[in-house]
Motif scaffolding. Structure first.
Motif, short mmCIF file in Angstrom:
data_model
loop_
_atom_site.label_atom_id
_atom_site.label_comp_id
_atom_site.label_asym_id
_atom_site.label_seq_id
_atom_site.Cartn_x
_atom_site.Cartn_y
_atom_site.Cartn_z
N VAL A 49 -3.40 -30.10 -50.56
CA VAL A 49 -3.45 -31.54 -50.29
C VAL A 49 -4.59 -31.76 -49.30
O VAL A 49 -4.78 -30.98 -48.36
CB VAL A 49 -2.12 -32.08 -49.72
CG1 VAL A 49 -1.71 -31.34 -48.45
CG2 VAL A 49 -2.21 -33.58 -49.46
N SER A 50 -5.40 -32.80 -49.54
CA SER A 50 -6.56 -33.04 -48.71
C SER A 50 -6.69 -34.53 -48.40
O SER A 50 -6.31 -35.38 -49.22
CB SER A 50 -7.83 -32.55 -49.41
OG SER A 50 -8.96 -32.61 -48.55
N ASN B 188 0.20 -44.67 -41.40
CA ASN B 188 1.04 -43.85 -42.28
C ASN B 188 0.64 -42.38 -42.15
O ASN B 188 -0.47 -42.01 -42.50
CB ASN B 188 0.89 -44.30 -43.73
CG ASN B 188 1.27 -45.75 -43.94
OD1 ASN B 188 2.18 -46.25 -43.30
ND2 ASN B 188 0.57 -46.43 -44.85
N SER B 189 1.55 -41.58 -41.65
CA SER B 189 1.27 -40.15 -41.53
C SER B 189 1.37 -39.48 -42.90
O SER B 189 2.23 -39.85 -43.71
CB SER B 189 2.27 -39.49 -40.57
OG SER B 189 2.12 -40.02 -39.27
N PRO B 190 0.52 -38.52 -43.17
CA PRO B 190 0.54 -37.85 -44.49
C PRO B 190 1.75 -36.92 -44.62
O PRO B 190 1.86 -35.92 -43.89
CB PRO B 190 -0.77 -37.07 -44.49
CG PRO B 190 -1.09 -36.84 -43.04
CD PRO B 190 -0.57 -38.03 -42.31
N LYS B 191 2.62 -37.23 -45.54
CA LYS B 191 3.83 -36.42 -45.71
C LYS B 191 3.51 -35.00 -46.15
O LYS B 191 4.22 -34.06 -45.80
CB LYS B 191 4.76 -37.10 -46.72
CG LYS B 191 5.32 -38.44 -46.26
CD LYS B 191 6.24 -39.03 -47.29
CE LYS B 191 6.80 -40.38 -46.82
NZ LYS B 191 7.70 -40.99 -47.83
N GLY B 192 2.45 -34.85 -46.92
CA GLY B 192 2.13 -33.53 -47.42
C GLY B 192 1.74 -32.54 -46.35
O GLY B 192 1.76 -31.33 -46.58
N LEU B 193 1.38 -33.03 -45.14
CA LEU B 193 0.98 -32.14 -44.07
C LEU B 193 2.06 -31.95 -43.01
O LEU B 193 1.96 -31.06 -42.17
CB LEU B 193 -0.29 -32.68 -43.37
CG LEU B 193 -1.64 -32.28 -43.98
CD1 LEU B 193 -1.83 -32.91 -45.34
CD2 LEU B 193 -2.77 -32.66 -43.06
N SER B 194 3.07 -32.77 -43.06
CA SER B 194 4.05 -32.79 -41.97
C SER B 194 4.88 -31.52 -41.87
O SER B 194 5.39 -31.19 -40.79
CB SER B 194 4.98 -34.00 -42.12
OG SER B 194 5.68 -33.93 -43.36
#
Length: 481
Positions: A272-273, A406-412
């Motif tokens: 994810v980028s 909005n924080s990126p869910k894929g990085l959390s």
């Protein structure tokens, strides 16, 4: 193709060995082991920037001759030819089209420092012509191109070296071996930082190309677009038709070392980028700020790329986080301790010139011996590294604009990635004065990737970006068809 073993340092082979079983007529390098005093004749393709290093290093080697300089821009021929003649006493033959050099039966090898979009086609053509190849990073412009290059090297039994010079650094070899073998604990996350300011390329109107530049040839397999002065010679890096952005430029060096520190067969399974071009508006397309998270199974890989000015304008480094502590800047910090233990012999950031020379020498030694297994970074290694860069760009290019609120869910789920996103936001505020409350960034999807088939799961859009159409006359050969 055999890949070099990672459990011992890649030795510099002497002349001799077993001759290649496949012979392509017309070149003295096609199937025979060269003697120690046999001259290796090299064509350097792409002679504006990095190519000057190729010219100087090969020109300084004993019994190696730079016989051809290749570039669509003939304005470079006089000055570059003079450099070679001044160093070696011999004047090279200058041509705009690589095919003219490949027709020379006495030519042994091609050293490629062209824009990325030419790497694959030029490598495959050279292999088909019975020439060995040194190709700069990233080796390919797409994942399919990289796989075709591996197939060509295998089918035509060519020596093909990938230009990631840290592979020939004994300090990096020892450093990554210790990490891979668990000396500092089990590797959990490798954290790459590529912090190098890149200025705006501005806006330039379409104009006729200089008469000395064969722009059709420069464009090659890429789509034909109007000529602009902010493409040739360097700014092509930041255009999708020709380059891969910083993640494929400087990132290739770091990805190679991060992969070397992971288990032998570790490959990315998801990516994810996110990011964008911040701080200015121009005609470039690739992000000047990018954050990418890869899942390699047991280990994760985070790549941070920042291209705006800040207090420390250049950093290329990798921090390795294990279950026992952190390896950073040549020190090991045990978990819970702020004082690091110096790692004796740890490599420094940057690329000392002697390691670059060793990498070129390794290539020449293997040209002589015909032992591809002794290459420091062979075509398969180069392709696997290129895949990592391309995966990050594919996720980014499929992204959608979203608010910084909005924080990126894929990085959390990864602490290092989540902290890196917060650091990226602080950087954008400090370096560009961006008001994040009304700003957006591009967030790519989390893509699942099968490294065996080199296809994405359930993402036709991502699979469309595995390759690109070739322009008529510059089609990518399928050597196994």
């Amino acid at each position: 193709m055999n890949r070099p073993t990672r459990r011992k340092f890649l030795k510099q082979v002497a002349a001799g060995g077993v001759a290649a079983s496949i012979t392509i007529s017309g070149t003295k390098s096609s199937g025979q082991v060269l003697g120690a005093n046999d001259r290796v004749r090299v064509a350097v393709a792409g002679i504006n920037g990095r190519g000057k290093i190729h010219m100087a290093v090969f020109g300084g080697m004993k019994d190696v001759e730079v016989t051809h300089l290749v570039d669509p821009d003939s304005r470079l021929f006089k000055s570059r030819s003079a450099l070679v003649e001044q160093q070696t006493g011999k004047k090279p033959h200058c041509v705009q089209d690589i095919r003219e050099a490949l027709d020379d039966a006495s030519l042994d090898a091609v050293s490629i420092a062209t824009p990325n979009h030419w790497h694959a086609l030029m490598t495959i053509w050279a292999c088909q012509a019975g020439k060995d190849v040194y190709v700069e990073k990233p080796c390919s412009h797409t994942i399919v191109e990289g796989r075709r290059m591996v197939e060509a090297a295998q089918k035509y039994n060519r020596i093909v070296q990938h230009g990631t010079q840290w592979r020939s650094d004994p300090k990096w070899q020892a450093y990554t071996t210790d990490i891979r073998e668990g000396k500092y604990g089990k590797l959990q996350t490798a954290n790459i930082q590529i912090f190098r300011p890149r200025t705006s390329i501005g806006f330039k109107a379409a104009v006729p190309p200089p008469r000395e530049l064969d722009y059709d040839l420069w464009t090659g397999p890429a789509p034909m677009k109007p000529f602009r002065t902010n493409l040739v010679h360097y700014q092509w890096h930041w255009m999708w038709d020709y380059g891969a952005g910083e993640i494929g430029n400087l990132g290739a060096h770091e990805f190679e070392m991060a992969r070397w520190a992971m288990p032998e067969n570790a490959d990315p399974k998801s990516v994810v980028s996110l990011g964008g071009r911040f701080g200015y508006e121009d005609q470039a397309e690739t992000p000047n700020t990018q954050l990418t998270l890869y899942d390699f199974g047991d280990a994760k890989l985070v790549c941070q790329q920042r291209g705006l000015h800040f207090d420390k304008p250049l950093r290329m480094g990798i921090d390795f986080h294990t279950d026992e502590g952190t390896i950073k800047d040549g020190k090991f910090y045990p978990r819970g301790k702020k004082t690091g233990e110096v790692i004796e012999g740890a490599p420094l950031s940057g690329l000392p010139e002697n390691y670059a020379r060793a990498h070129f020498q390794n290539f020449v030694d293997c040209v002589r011996s015909r032992k591809s297994e002794d290459l420091a970074s062979d075509m398969l290694d180069g392709h696997r590294t290129g895949v990592v860069a391309h995966l990050g760009n594919i996720s980014y290019r499929l992204g959608e604009k979203t608010s910084f609120n909005n924080s990126p869910k894929g990085l959390s789920e990864n602490q290092i990635a989540a902290e890196s996103f917060d650091e990226m936001k602080r950087h954008l505020v400090d370096a560009a004065g961006i008001n994040l409350s009304n700003a957006t960034y591009q967030l790519g999807p989390t893509l699942q990737f099968n490294p065996q088939t080199e296809q994405f799961h359930d993402s036709p859009e991502a699979n469309q970006l595995l390759a690109r159409p070739s322009r008529s006359g510059f089609e990518l050969p399928n050597v196994n068809s």
